[in-house]
Motif scaffolding. Structure first.
Motif, PDB file in Angstrom:
ATOM      1  N   ARG A 146     -12.695   1.021 -10.220  1.00 28.78           N
ATOM      2  CA  ARG A 146     -11.570   0.237 -10.720  1.00 28.78           C
ATOM      3  C   ARG A 146     -11.558  -1.106  -9.994  1.00 28.78           C
ATOM      4  N   ALA A 147     -11.676  -2.171 -10.762  1.00 27.35           N
ATOM      5  CA  ALA A 147     -11.662  -3.516 -10.161  1.00 27.35           C
ATOM      6  C   ALA A 147     -10.221  -4.027 -10.098  1.00 27.35           C
ATOM      7  N   LEU A 148      -9.924  -4.715  -9.021  1.00 26.62           N
ATOM      8  CA  LEU A 148      -8.636  -5.393  -8.916  1.00 26.62           C
ATOM      9  C   LEU A 148      -8.920  -6.882  -8.909  1.00 26.62           C
ATOM     10  N   GLU A 149      -8.482  -7.532  -9.963  1.00 29.50           N
ATOM     11  CA  GLU A 149      -8.620  -8.983 -10.066  1.00 29.50           C
ATOM     12  C   GLU A 149      -7.253  -9.547 -10.419  1.00 29.50           C
ATOM     13  N   ILE A 150      -6.758 -10.415  -9.560  1.00 33.29           N
ATOM     14  CA  ILE A 150      -5.483 -11.083  -9.804  1.00 33.29           C
ATOM     15  C   ILE A 150      -5.768 -12.575  -9.728  1.00 33.29           C
ATOM     16  N   ALA A 151      -5.678 -13.249 -10.853  1.00 31.75           N
ATOM     17  CA  ALA A 151      -6.067 -14.656 -10.962  1.00 31.75           C
ATOM     18  C   ALA A 151      -5.073 -15.567 -10.245  1.00 31.75           C
ATOM     19  N   LEU A 152      -5.476 -16.045  -9.087  1.00 31.15           N
ATOM     20  CA  LEU A 152      -4.631 -16.927  -8.282  1.00 31.15           C
ATOM     21  C   LEU A 152      -5.211 -18.327  -8.129  1.00 31.15           C
ATOM     22  N   LEU A 153      -6.455 -18.507  -8.510  1.00 31.15           N
ATOM     23  CA  LEU A 153      -7.131 -19.784  -8.328  1.00 31.15           C
ATOM     24  C   LEU A 153      -6.336 -20.921  -8.976  1.00 31.15           C
ATOM     25  N   GLY A 154      -6.108 -21.975  -8.197  1.00 36.08           N
ATOM     26  CA  GLY A 154      -5.422 -23.160  -8.691  1.00 36.08           C
ATOM     27  C   GLY A 154      -3.913 -23.048  -8.766  1.00 36.08           C
ATOM     28  N   LYS A 155      -3.360 -21.941  -8.318  1.00 38.49           N
ATOM     29  CA  LYS A 155      -1.908 -21.748  -8.378  1.00 38.49           C
ATOM     30  C   LYS A 155      -1.247 -22.271  -7.108  1.00 38.49           C
ATOM     31  N   ILE A 165       3.087 -14.207  -9.261  1.00 32.26           N
ATOM     32  CA  ILE A 165       1.978 -13.427  -9.809  1.00 32.26           C
ATOM     33  C   ILE A 165       1.737 -12.181  -8.958  1.00 32.26           C
ATOM     34  N   LEU A 166       1.737 -12.354  -7.649  1.00 29.60           N
ATOM     35  CA  LEU A 166       1.515 -11.209  -6.755  1.00 29.60           C
ATOM     36  C   LEU A 166       2.646 -10.194  -6.871  1.00 29.60           C
ATOM     37  N   THR A 167       3.873 -10.674  -6.979  1.00 29.78           N
ATOM     38  CA  THR A 167       5.017  -9.771  -7.140  1.00 29.78           C
ATOM     39  C   THR A 167       4.883  -8.974  -8.428  1.00 29.78           C
ATOM     40  N   ALA A 168       4.493  -9.640  -9.500  1.00 32.06           N
ATOM     41  CA  ALA A 168       4.336  -8.962 -10.790  1.00 32.06           C
ATOM     42  C   ALA A 168       3.202  -7.950 -10.768  1.00 32.06           C
ATOM     43  N   ASN A 169       2.256  -8.124  -9.865  1.00 36.27           N
ATOM     44  CA  ASN A 169       1.087  -7.245  -9.805  1.00 36.27           C
ATOM     45  C   ASN A 169       1.156  -6.185  -8.710  1.00 36.27           C
ATOM     46  N   ARG A 170       2.320  -5.979  -8.124  1.00 32.72           N
ATOM     47  CA  ARG A 170       2.450  -4.941  -7.096  1.00 32.72           C
ATOM     48  C   ARG A 170       1.989  -3.572  -7.581  1.00 32.72           C
ATOM     49  N   PRO A 171       2.385  -3.146  -8.786  1.00 33.58           N
ATOM     50  CA  PRO A 171       1.909  -1.833  -9.248  1.00 33.58           C
ATOM     51  C   PRO A 171       0.381  -1.759  -9.347  1.00 33.58           C
ATOM     52  N   ALA A 172      -0.247  -2.820  -9.804  1.00 35.62           N
ATOM     53  CA  ALA A 172      -1.714  -2.829  -9.906  1.00 35.62           C
ATOM     54  C   ALA A 172      -2.351  -2.741  -8.521  1.00 35.62           C
ATOM     55  N   VAL A 231       0.835  -1.201   0.000  1.00 33.74           N
ATOM     56  CA  VAL A 231       0.000   0.000   0.000  1.00 33.74           C
ATOM     57  C   VAL A 231       0.869   1.250   0.000  1.00 33.74           C
ATOM     58  N   PRO A 232       0.300   2.370  -0.409  1.00 36.20           N
ATOM     59  CA  PRO A 232       1.047   3.624  -0.339  1.00 36.20           C
ATOM     60  C   PRO A 232       1.495   3.931   1.099  1.00 36.20           C
TER      61      PRO A 232
END
Length: 180
Positions: free
Chosen positions: A136-145, A153-160, A28-29
């Motif tokens: 603005r929706a935040l959806e990060i597809a983690l299901l089944g990972k 995936i979470l690291t790559a999506n830090r900016p989002a 978070v900021p």
């Protein structure tokens, strides 16, 4: 400092919703603090006879945490096309209180498949008078990972995640300005 409470609607130890909220809390900021609520599984089943002076301590802690927070972020799975019972139970403990009235809230998603629960949860929360941030929706597809995949995936999506929280914080500030 903006204080946000994050609630996962999943009780699973390896929950993708909980993992998303933990990653969100860590990204978070600087002017925000996110507390991830971990008492969902310990809440007694809501009974209106147990409100007021009879409110169980676990429910009182949830009510106080939501009341104190500047905003609420929820990530929730879908079970049988609906909101899981534990999440609905938590909301039921809040329904007759002022904790939800005008409280800014945002839904985030760890799966693209929870469309019925998303709609139901948003409707429940709007009915309770939460001020829903839906720009603005935040959806990060983690299901089944697996955990290493989720971490990548979470690291790559830090900016989002940071952008979503920034947008939510702007929404909270606009809500506060319009109510004063």
């Amino acid at each position: 400092m903006i204080d946000i409470i994050a609630i996962s609607g999943s009780l699973r130890a390896a929950s993708t919703n909980s993992a998303l909220l933990a990653a969100l809390a860590a990204n978070v900021p600087a002017d925000c603090r996110v507390q991830v609520y971990d008492g969902l599984g310990r809440l007694p089943i809501f009974n209106p006879d147990d409100e007021g002076e009879r409110t169980p301590p676990q429910a009182a802690r949830l009510i106080e945490a939501v009341t104190r927070a500047d905003g609420v972020i929820v990530s929730c799975p879908e079970y049988a096309h609906g909101v899981p019972g534990g999440m609905k139970n938590a909301l039921d403990w809040l329904v007759s209180r002022d904790a939800a009235v005008g409280k800014p809230a945002m839904l985030v998603h760890a799966s693209s498949r929870s469309l019925y629960a998303r709609a139901a949860l948003a409707e429940i929360m709007r009915t309770m008078s939460f001020a829903m941030y839906e720009d603005r929706a935040l959806e990060i597809a983690l299901l089944g990972k697996k955990p290493p995949e989720m971490e990548a995936i979470l690291t790559a999506n830090r900016p989002a995640m940071r952008d979503a929280v920034r947008g939510f914080v702007e929404f909270m500030r606009s809500q506060a300005a319009s109510s004063s």
